[in-house]
Design a protein around this motif. Structure first.
Motif, PDB file in Angstrom:
ATOM      1  N   ARG A   1       3.410  -4.002-105.460  1.00  0.00           N
ATOM      2  CA  ARG A   1       2.184  -4.275-104.706  1.00  0.00           C
ATOM      3  C   ARG A   1       2.504  -4.628-103.269  1.00  0.00           C
ATOM      4  O   ARG A   1       1.640  -4.693-102.416  1.00  0.00           O
TER       5      ARG A   1
ATOM      6  N   ASP B   1      -1.207 -10.876-111.505  1.00  0.00           N
ATOM      7  CA  ASP B   1       0.074 -10.264-111.147  1.00  0.00           C
ATOM      8  C   ASP B   1       1.093 -11.284-110.655  1.00  0.00           C
ATOM      9  O   ASP B   1       2.108 -10.921-110.084  1.00  0.00           O
TER      10      ASP B   1
ATOM     11  N   SER C   1       6.640 -11.784-107.118  1.00  0.00           N
ATOM     12  CA  SER C   1       5.854 -11.105-108.156  1.00  0.00           C
ATOM     13  C   SER C   1       5.290  -9.784-107.646  1.00  0.00           C
ATOM     14  O   SER C   1       5.214  -8.804-108.386  1.00  0.00           O
TER      15      SER C   1
ATOM     16  N   ARG D   1       6.195  -5.706-108.735  1.00  0.00           N
ATOM     17  CA  ARG D   1       5.157  -4.807-109.220  1.00  0.00           C
ATOM     18  C   ARG D   1       4.828  -3.689-108.241  1.00  0.00           C
ATOM     19  O   ARG D   1       3.897  -2.920-108.475  1.00  0.00           O
TER      20      ARG D   1
END
Ligand SMILES: [Zn+2]
Length: 163
Positions: A128, A37, A122, A126
């Motif tokens: 996360r 990811d 990143s 996403r």
């Protein structure tokens, strides 16, 4: 990105001396980083608050950049990362400065950019990691990732002096 090892990371730095690259503090959790990811590897020096590092794949191979983190002013404010365009409040975004590679850098020239303080762009992209609020956009995740890697490539070109 492809999982990186310590020697590969150390060999990738373009804007510090070989000695500095050898000594700089790598993430302690290198093996556990969510590589699949990650669009780039970024980390803060656990021993020195004013240092941060970023390693990314580029057309010409792996490119590592040492960054100086400007001290926070302490004011509550909102600012946007220039790579992933995530908006953070407080100290979630920091001005980071990279000495340019080669003679330009030795002459004292540097490039600055506002980046997520934890360099976890990143993961914000996403979902996360939660920054509280993101720009409400209709573009896809793939497009956001493309835009981020494009912004990063432009920053790296400035550091290596080819753009
Ligand atoms: Zn970011």
């Amino acid at each position: 990105m492809t999982p990186l090892t310590e020697p590969t990371i150390r060999a990738s730095f373009v804007n510090c001396t070989k000695g500095e690259a050898k000594r700089l503090a790598l993430p302690r959790d290198l093996a556990e980083r969510p590589w699949a990811d990650l669009d780039f590897l970024g980390w803060r020096d656990p021993a020195a608050a004013e240092r941060a590092y970023l390693v990314a794949e580029s057309g010409t191979g792996l490119l590592g950049v040492a960054l100086r983190v400007a001290p926070q002013t302490g004011r509550v404010r909102r600012s946007m990362c220039s790579l992933c365009l995530t908006t953070h409040t407080g100290d979630g975004v920091s001005l980071m400065t990279a000495r340019k590679a080669g003679p330009d850098g030795r002459a004292g020239n540097s490039v600055g950019s506002y980046l997520c303080t934890d360099l976890a762009c990143s993961l914000y992209l996403r979902g996360r990691k939660n920054a509280g609020r993101r720009l409400d956009e209709s573009i896809t995740l793939a497009e956001k990732i493309d835009r981020t890697t494009g912004n990063l490539a432009a920053f790296l070109r400035q550091v290596i002096g080819s753009g």
